[in-house]
Structures are given as structure tokens and as C-alpha cells.
Motif scaffolding. Sequence first.
Motif, PDB file in Angstrom:
ATOM      1  N   ASP A   1       0.830  -1.203   0.000  1.00 42.46           N
ATOM      2  CA  ASP A   1       0.000   0.000   0.000  1.00 42.46           C
ATOM      3  C   ASP A   1       0.865   1.253   0.000  1.00 42.46           C
ATOM      4  O   ASP A   1       1.954   1.267   0.573  1.00 42.46           O
ATOM      5  CB  ASP A   1      -0.913   0.024   1.234  1.00 42.46           C
TER       6      ASP A   1
ATOM      7  N   ASP B   1       0.101   4.005   1.486  1.00 47.23           N
ATOM      8  CA  ASP B   1      -0.165   4.868   2.637  1.00 47.23           C
ATOM      9  C   ASP B   1       0.772   4.613   3.815  1.00 47.23           C
ATOM     10  O   ASP B   1       0.624   5.215   4.868  1.00 47.23           O
ATOM     11  CB  ASP B   1      -1.621   4.716   3.084  1.00 47.23           C
TER      12      ASP B   1
ATOM     13  N   GLN C   1       0.969   1.941   5.613  1.00 45.16           N
ATOM     14  CA  GLN C   1       0.445   1.036   6.654  1.00 45.16           C
ATOM     15  C   GLN C   1       1.188  -0.295   6.655  1.00 45.16           C
ATOM     16  O   GLN C   1       1.381  -0.903   7.694  1.00 45.16           O
ATOM     17  CB  GLN C   1      -1.059   0.825   6.470  1.00 45.16           C
TER      18      GLN C   1
ATOM     19  N   ARG D   1      -2.523   4.598   9.709  1.00 42.55           N
ATOM     20  CA  ARG D   1      -2.345   5.571   8.637  1.00 42.55           C
ATOM     21  C   ARG D   1      -2.130   6.927   9.294  1.00 42.55           C
ATOM     22  O   ARG D   1      -2.981   7.376  10.058  1.00 42.55           O
ATOM     23  CB  ARG D   1      -3.624   5.576   7.793  1.00 42.55           C
TER      24      ARG D   1
HETATM   25 MG    MG Z   1      -4.560   1.817   4.263  1.00 39.95          MG
END
Ligand code: MG
Length: 328
Positions: free
Chosen positions: A98, A100, A102, A204
Motif C-alpha cells: 500500500d 499509505d 500502513q 495511517r
Molecule cells: Mg490503508
Amino acid sequence: MADENRIELTVVIPVYNEESNLEPLYQELGSVLSATSLSYEILAVDDGSSDNSFKKLTEIQQNDPHVRIIRFRRNFGQTAAFSAGFKYARGRIIVPIDADGQNDPADIPRLLAKLNEGYDIVSGWRKERKDNAVTRTLPSRIANWLIGRITGVRLHDYGCTLKAYRAESLKPIRLYGEMHRFIPALARWGGENVAEIVVNHRPRIRGKTKYGLNRIFKVLLDLITIKFLASFSTKPIYIFGGMGGLCMLGSLISGGITIYMKIAQDYSMNRNPLLIVSTMLMTTAVQFVLMGLLAEILVRTYHESQDRPTYVIEKIQEPNPAAGSQES
Ligand code: MG
Ligand code: UDP
């Protein structure tokens, strides 16, 4: 893709409005990947971001030839981003992550090590998930249980993006809807070995999550679709014919009772609702069988137009030409 172009590892990153996350993620990835001494590329798929994500990626790319970018015309969704990323990946091993932050890039070497134990797919398990309990963690637990039951491939965490795949296990799989999470199940059905290891998960800190609760319904519908495809995609007439048969049986019973009531109790047939039930079920039965036949035609077109066999061969072992001459 020509073989000399191949490298060892492709990290695929789906990016949708993640401008503030790209640089930190890139830094982390860079230090992890350069420490592995593998040849690698980072393939970012900009899924039609409306913020500065593409600009950020371009800036990163200017200083690092490992970075490739695919930009979509508009937002097609995470599964489509994976689909494109997997298609254009040049690595023998493909690791989606991902954008982001995470997922923790530091887990990548562990995934690769597990893969090298002889697996085709190693799936991450976010054992300690740092997401909202009500909208994420709980639905995901239920979904994982259900997917495990229905597909017969039990993993703790289908939804975890961070996984490692051998390219040849991944490339034949076509993805629709929200289906990227079902890849381990689809692959397992094709005979691939799937393993799972615990990975780190972080909250996040920048940007917003892109999903709401409606994803749950999409995942459930996709689950029905893949189960149906897996069980009946080569013989749809079995399921449609089966349902047609049940309806026909119901129709005959209902019609039989109507006639019995007429003969035994002199109950008017055209006032008997069971007669309507019988007619409706018979019509439905015929429809089901016809639908099954149509589906049979579709299935043939599907498999033959793409030259998709209905089986997976591991290898074909031909006889050794010298073998016969050794006999006395
Ligand atoms: Mg995420
Ligand atoms: N993403 C994407 N297209 C979309 C939605 C999300 O490429 O239409 C990407 C997003 O940028 C992120 C990943 O998919 O890298 C996971 O999204 P998100 O963090 O919002 O999902 P969650 O972690 O909440 O399940």
C-alpha cells in the motif's frame, strides 16, 4: 516480455491521492531494497489521483532509475491498479504494497525468505491491525472466515496488500471488481503453494482511507462470483440444470396435488393456487435449462477465444528417446 529484461523483484504500489505518503514510503523502500542486493524496480500505479501524487512520483523518478510509473486516465480502483502493475512488472517476484505506509517495507525480506522455502505465494497477516475496529477489523475478520469457508483456502488476512508472488503464479490470473484479495484462493485452486506470515501493520498517519463500508458488499458479491466460476465455469449446465430440475420437481408435485385435490375432493383446479405455483415453477424450470445452455455457449467462447485450457499442467514428461534402445 523478453527474458533478458527480467529482474528479480518488482514492488507494485497502487497510488490514489497519497501525495504526502509517497516520499516517506519511497525512503523506507529504498533502504530495505538496496540492502537486499536484489535487482529490483518500484512500479507505482497512479490510479487517477487528483492531488499531486503524480508530480511527486515524477520527482522521485528523476533521481532514481528503479522507479517506473503507470498513470491511469481516471480512477479505476485498487484492483485495476494491481492488474496493470502485475501485467507490466518485470520482476520474477512481485510484491504489492500500500502507498499509505500502513504496510512495513521491512517485512519484504521476510516474505522473500519464506517464498524461497518453496512457496509460490506468501501472504501477509496483519495480526495486530491498526485500523478502526468497527469499520475495518471486525468486518475483515468475518470476511476472512467466510472466504476461508467458501474457498477452502484458509488465511487469516486476505485483505492484506503486502504479499509476495512468483510472477508466473500471478500473471495468468485476471482480476475484476475487488478480486485482488482472492488471488491466494484462485492460485491455490490452480495448484500453487500458499503460505502466510505475520507482518507489521501501522496506523495511517497521513491522507485518508479510500474505502467505506460498501466495500463489504462488493467483496461478498465477488466471493459468490469466484465460487461460482470455480465450481461451474466449465459446466454451467450442471448448476442451471440442477436448479431447473428442482423447479420441475416442485412443479410436478404442486400439479400432482392439484389433480389429486380435484379427483379426491372435487376441489376446483382453476381456483387452486397450487395450479399457478405449478405453472410458474414449470416456466422457471424451462428458463433455467435454457439459461444453462446459453451459459454453456458462453463458456466455450470464453475458454476457446482466449485459448484458456480448463486445467493446469505442471509439466509434460516425454519419453527419453534413448530409453527403448537400452532394452535387451
Ligand atoms: Mg490503508
Ligand atoms: N487505492 C487505489 N485506488 C483506489 C483506492 C485506493 O489505488 O481507488 C490505493 C491507496 O492509494 C492505497 C491502497 O490502495 O495505497 C489502500 O487504500 P486504503 O489505505 O485507502 O485502504 P485501507 O488500508 O483503508 O483498506
